[in-house]
Write a protein that holds these residues in place. Structure first.
Motif, PDB file in Angstrom:
ATOM      1  N   MET A 126       0.806  -1.218   0.000  1.00 10.93           N
ATOM      2  CA  MET A 126       0.000   0.000   0.000  1.00 10.93           C
ATOM      3  C   MET A 126       0.839   1.269   0.000  1.00 10.93           C
ATOM      4  SD  MET A 126      -3.363  -0.818   2.218  1.00 10.93           S
ATOM      5  CE  MET A 126      -4.158   0.671   1.672  1.00 10.93           C
ATOM      6  N   THR A 127       2.082   1.206   0.422  1.00  6.92           N
ATOM      7  CA  THR A 127       2.824   2.451   0.576  1.00  6.92           C
ATOM      8  C   THR A 127       4.009   2.618  -0.360  1.00  6.92           C
ATOM      9  OG1 THR A 127       4.178   1.476   2.330  1.00  6.92           O
ATOM     10  CG2 THR A 127       2.213   2.673   3.009  1.00  6.92           C
ATOM     11  N   LYS A 128       4.529   1.550  -0.929  1.00  5.96           N
ATOM     12  CA  LYS A 128       5.820   1.703  -1.593  1.00  5.96           C
ATOM     13  C   LYS A 128       5.861   1.418  -3.088  1.00  5.96           C
ATOM     14  CE  LYS A 128       8.384   1.295   2.531  1.00  5.96           C
ATOM     15  NZ  LYS A 128       9.072   0.547   3.460  1.00  5.96           N
ATOM     16  N   GLU A 177       3.780   1.085  -6.618  1.00  6.31           N
ATOM     17  CA  GLU A 177       2.508   1.233  -7.326  1.00  6.31           C
ATOM     18  C   GLU A 177       2.202   0.029  -8.225  1.00  6.31           C
ATOM     19  OE1 GLU A 177      -0.003   4.391 -10.007  1.00  6.31           O
ATOM     20  OE2 GLU A 177       1.851   5.033  -9.073  1.00  6.31           O
ATOM     21  N   LYS A 178       3.237  -0.566  -8.808  1.00  6.47           N
ATOM     22  CA  LYS A 178       3.017  -1.735  -9.669  1.00  6.47           C
ATOM     23  C   LYS A 178       2.458  -2.905  -8.850  1.00  6.47           C
ATOM     24  CE  LYS A 178       5.242  -4.892 -12.845  1.00  6.47           C
ATOM     25  NZ  LYS A 178       6.494  -5.439 -13.325  1.00  6.47           N
ATOM     26  N   LYS A 179       3.059  -3.167  -7.685  1.00  4.53           N
ATOM     27  CA  LYS A 179       2.560  -4.230  -6.825  1.00  4.53           C
ATOM     28  C   LYS A 179       1.166  -3.902  -6.299  1.00  4.53           C
ATOM     29  CE  LYS A 179       6.809  -6.330  -5.241  1.00  4.53           C
ATOM     30  NZ  LYS A 179       7.619  -6.690  -4.090  1.00  4.53           N
ATOM     31  N   PHE A 180       0.948  -2.620  -6.012  1.00  4.95           N
ATOM     32  CA  PHE A 180      -0.371  -2.181  -5.555  1.00  4.95           C
ATOM     33  C   PHE A 180      -1.430  -2.564  -6.587  1.00  4.95           C
ATOM     34  CE2 PHE A 180      -3.847   0.791  -5.136  1.00  4.95           C
ATOM     35  CZ  PHE A 180      -4.019   0.904  -3.772  1.00  4.95           C
ATOM     36  N   LYS A 181      -1.149  -2.254  -7.845  1.00  2.00           N
ATOM     37  CA  LYS A 181      -2.114  -2.559  -8.914  1.00  2.00           C
ATOM     38  C   LYS A 181      -2.299  -4.066  -9.084  1.00  2.00           C
ATOM     39  CE  LYS A 181      -3.718  -1.333 -13.374  1.00  2.00           C
ATOM     40  NZ  LYS A 181      -4.287  -0.178 -13.930  1.00  2.00           N
ATOM     41  N   GLU A 182      -1.234  -4.832  -8.979  1.00  2.00           N
ATOM     42  CA  GLU A 182      -1.348  -6.289  -9.074  1.00  2.00           C
ATOM     43  C   GLU A 182      -2.158  -6.854  -7.909  1.00  2.00           C
ATOM     44  OE1 GLU A 182       2.619  -7.819  -9.212  1.00  2.00           O
ATOM     45  OE2 GLU A 182       3.029  -6.959 -11.181  1.00  2.00           O
TER      46      GLU A 182
END
Length: 81
Positions: free
Chosen positions: A29-31, A33-38
């Motif tokens: 959630m904080t670091k 954006e690519k992982k957030f979207k995945e």
């Protein structure tokens, strides 16, 4: 006695798993954006847009039994997941 020891071991394992999940979610959630979207299948902008629409409905004021309720963002994240 053996049963109590098994209970303690199980509780410790569950607590470790919860702590690990909290760390992973915080990382996502904080670091990155690519992982957030995945992870959530939404971009930061989409997540925040929808959160702003429903945030008031998700808010919970502290009360006797729940001194620190989870935030609307956390509730929304859990719902998406």
């Amino acid at each position: 006695m053996l049963r109590q020891q098994k209970k303690k071991i199980l509780i410790n394992l569950l607590l470790e798993e919860i702590e690990e999940e909290e760390y992973i979610i915080e990382e996502v959630m904080t670091k990155n954006e690519k992982k957030f979207k995945e992870f959530f299948r939404l971009s930061w902008e989409q997540f925040n847009y929808v959160l702003n629409l429903i945030e008031d409905d998700l808010k919970l004021n502290p009360y006797n039994r729940v001194k620190e309720p989870i935030s609307p963002a956390e509730k929304f994240a859990v719902t998406l997941r």
